[in-house]
Design a protein around this motif. Sequence first.
Motif, PDB file in Angstrom:
ATOM      1  N   TYR A  48       0.835  -1.207   0.000  1.00  0.00           N
ATOM      2  CA  TYR A  48       0.000   0.000   0.000  1.00  0.00           C
ATOM      3  C   TYR A  48       0.873   1.261   0.000  1.00  0.00           C
ATOM      4  O   TYR A  48       0.649   2.197  -0.772  1.00  0.00           O
ATOM      5  N   HIS A  49       1.854   1.267   0.892  1.00  0.00           N
ATOM      6  CA  HIS A  49       2.668   2.465   1.104  1.00  0.00           C
ATOM      7  C   HIS A  49       3.479   2.810  -0.139  1.00  0.00           C
ATOM      8  O   HIS A  49       3.587   3.986  -0.514  1.00  0.00           O
ATOM      9  N   ALA A  50       4.049   1.814  -0.776  1.00  0.00           N
ATOM     10  CA  ALA A  50       4.873   2.063  -1.962  1.00  0.00           C
ATOM     11  C   ALA A  50       4.065   2.663  -3.100  1.00  0.00           C
ATOM     12  O   ALA A  50       4.598   3.393  -3.938  1.00  0.00           O
ATOM     13  N   MET A  51       2.759   2.393  -3.106  1.00  0.00           N
ATOM     14  CA  MET A  51       1.923   2.852  -4.208  1.00  0.00           C
ATOM     15  C   MET A  51       1.075   4.067  -3.834  1.00  0.00           C
ATOM     16  O   MET A  51       0.009   4.291  -4.393  1.00  0.00           O
ATOM     17  N   GLY A  52       1.556   4.858  -2.889  1.00  0.00           N
ATOM     18  CA  GLY A  52       0.979   6.183  -2.684  1.00  0.00           C
ATOM     19  C   GLY A  52       0.161   6.390  -1.443  1.00  0.00           C
ATOM     20  O   GLY A  52      -0.207   7.533  -1.139  1.00  0.00           O
ATOM     21  N   VAL A  63       8.549   4.359  10.252  1.00  0.00           N
ATOM     22  CA  VAL A  63       8.305   4.337   8.810  1.00  0.00           C
ATOM     23  C   VAL A  63       9.109   5.401   8.061  1.00  0.00           C
ATOM     24  O   VAL A  63       9.502   5.206   6.900  1.00  0.00           O
ATOM     25  N   GLN A  64       9.415   6.536   8.718  1.00  0.00           N
ATOM     26  CA  GLN A  64      10.144   7.609   8.030  1.00  0.00           C
ATOM     27  C   GLN A  64      11.588   7.232   7.714  1.00  0.00           C
ATOM     28  O   GLN A  64      12.223   7.859   6.861  1.00  0.00           O
ATOM     29  N   SER A  65      12.100   6.222   8.373  1.00  0.00           N
ATOM     30  CA  SER A  65      13.486   5.798   8.097  1.00  0.00           C
ATOM     31  C   SER A  65      13.540   4.673   7.075  1.00  0.00           C
ATOM     32  O   SER A  65      14.620   4.194   6.733  1.00  0.00           O
ATOM     33  N   LYS A  66      12.379   4.236   6.572  1.00  0.00           N
ATOM     34  CA  LYS A  66      12.313   3.102   5.662  1.00  0.00           C
ATOM     35  C   LYS A  66      12.197   3.547   4.209  1.00  0.00           C
ATOM     36  O   LYS A  66      11.639   4.607   3.903  1.00  0.00           O
ATOM     37  N   THR A  67      12.720   2.706   3.326  1.00  0.00           N
ATOM     38  CA  THR A  67      12.529   2.855   1.889  1.00  0.00           C
ATOM     39  C   THR A  67      11.769   1.626   1.398  1.00  0.00           C
ATOM     40  O   THR A  67      12.106   0.489   1.755  1.00  0.00           O
ATOM     41  N   PHE A  68      10.756   1.845   0.570  1.00  0.00           N
ATOM     42  CA  PHE A  68       9.898   0.756   0.099  1.00  0.00           C
ATOM     43  C   PHE A  68      10.111   0.560  -1.402  1.00  0.00           C
ATOM     44  O   PHE A  68      10.124   1.536  -2.170  1.00  0.00           O
ATOM     45  N   ARG A  83       9.798   4.165  -3.005  1.00  0.00           N
ATOM     46  CA  ARG A  83       9.328   5.314  -2.226  1.00  0.00           C
ATOM     47  C   ARG A  83      10.206   5.502  -0.999  1.00  0.00           C
ATOM     48  O   ARG A  83      10.392   4.577  -0.197  1.00  0.00           O
ATOM     49  N   ASN A  84      10.727   6.731  -0.870  1.00  0.00           N
ATOM     50  CA  ASN A  84      11.477   7.114   0.323  1.00  0.00           C
ATOM     51  C   ASN A  84      10.804   8.353   0.907  1.00  0.00           C
ATOM     52  O   ASN A  84      10.779   9.409   0.271  1.00  0.00           O
TER      53      ASN A  84
END
Length: 306
Positions: A48-52, A63-68, A83-84
């Motif tokens: 979900y997160h990677a797609m917006g 979550v702010q330190s993660k890259t998807f 997404r970063n």
Amino acid sequence: MDKIIIDSVRIIDFNENKSVNINFLDGINIVTSEHTSRGKSSILRAIYHAMGANSSYDSSFKVQSKTFDIKFRNNEFHYRIIRNKNKYFCYKNGNLVLVSNNNYKTLAKFFEKELDVSIYLTNRNGDFDIAPPTYLFIPYFADQDMSWKSMEAIPFSNNKQFKDDSLINLYYFHMGILNKTYYTYNSKKIACENELKQLETEKTELQNQIFKLKEYFKNNIVSIDEDSAQANLDFLKHEINKYLKAENDIKTLIFNIIALRKGREVFKDTDKINFIELFTEKEHLLTTENYKKDQEIPFIKNLIDE
């Protein structure tokens, strides 16, 4: 919409120098574990997160330190989204085709053209707004915590930008009840309603102006054609001449009074009465409502009393 197959999702934490990669097979994939809190829902939310969407993670997830990083395919085309935070990088067949800063709508518009499909929902302002690409996939994932059976259970926060009662349209779309034509005509409907509101406001303003003009015409001498202008001009000329004559009569009286005063002549009682009556008559003309010129008459009362 043709079939879209998600091949893999990867979550990277550069601060802790860790990453996890999950590969999927064609068809139905089931993710399970013997215990809770093992990251099953985090996999779904990563998609979900990677797609917006802005997925709802626990604070410990950071979550702010993660890259998807997600890879998926549609027919012969292979896509990849990285997404970063709120920055998106989109690849098509290995080539970078889109970079978007803090705007999922750019990503959504891109896939609207690529996949010839999109979802529009009513936002909090009452306008139709494009939804993140995630909304194209929600009904095809089931999560033990956040499934699509409930409007309130959509596991990300971006849905808050849309009206709650409009979220049902998302599922109508996937069921084939609604389509892009519906969104197109509803967008036109909303645009017409907004235009109508603007025209109603302009109509009210014009009515107020008309009322003010009517009041002005009622209380002032206003010419609306050549004949009325000439009539008004003649009337004003007559009034001006009348009051100029009255002013000259007063000036003549003042001149005579000053002359009599210099010659030390004394009025007789009868002359004094006649003068007062004449002065009172002329003074009345000068103090009528239409006469605007102020004229000082010094020492008049003193002279009359003498």
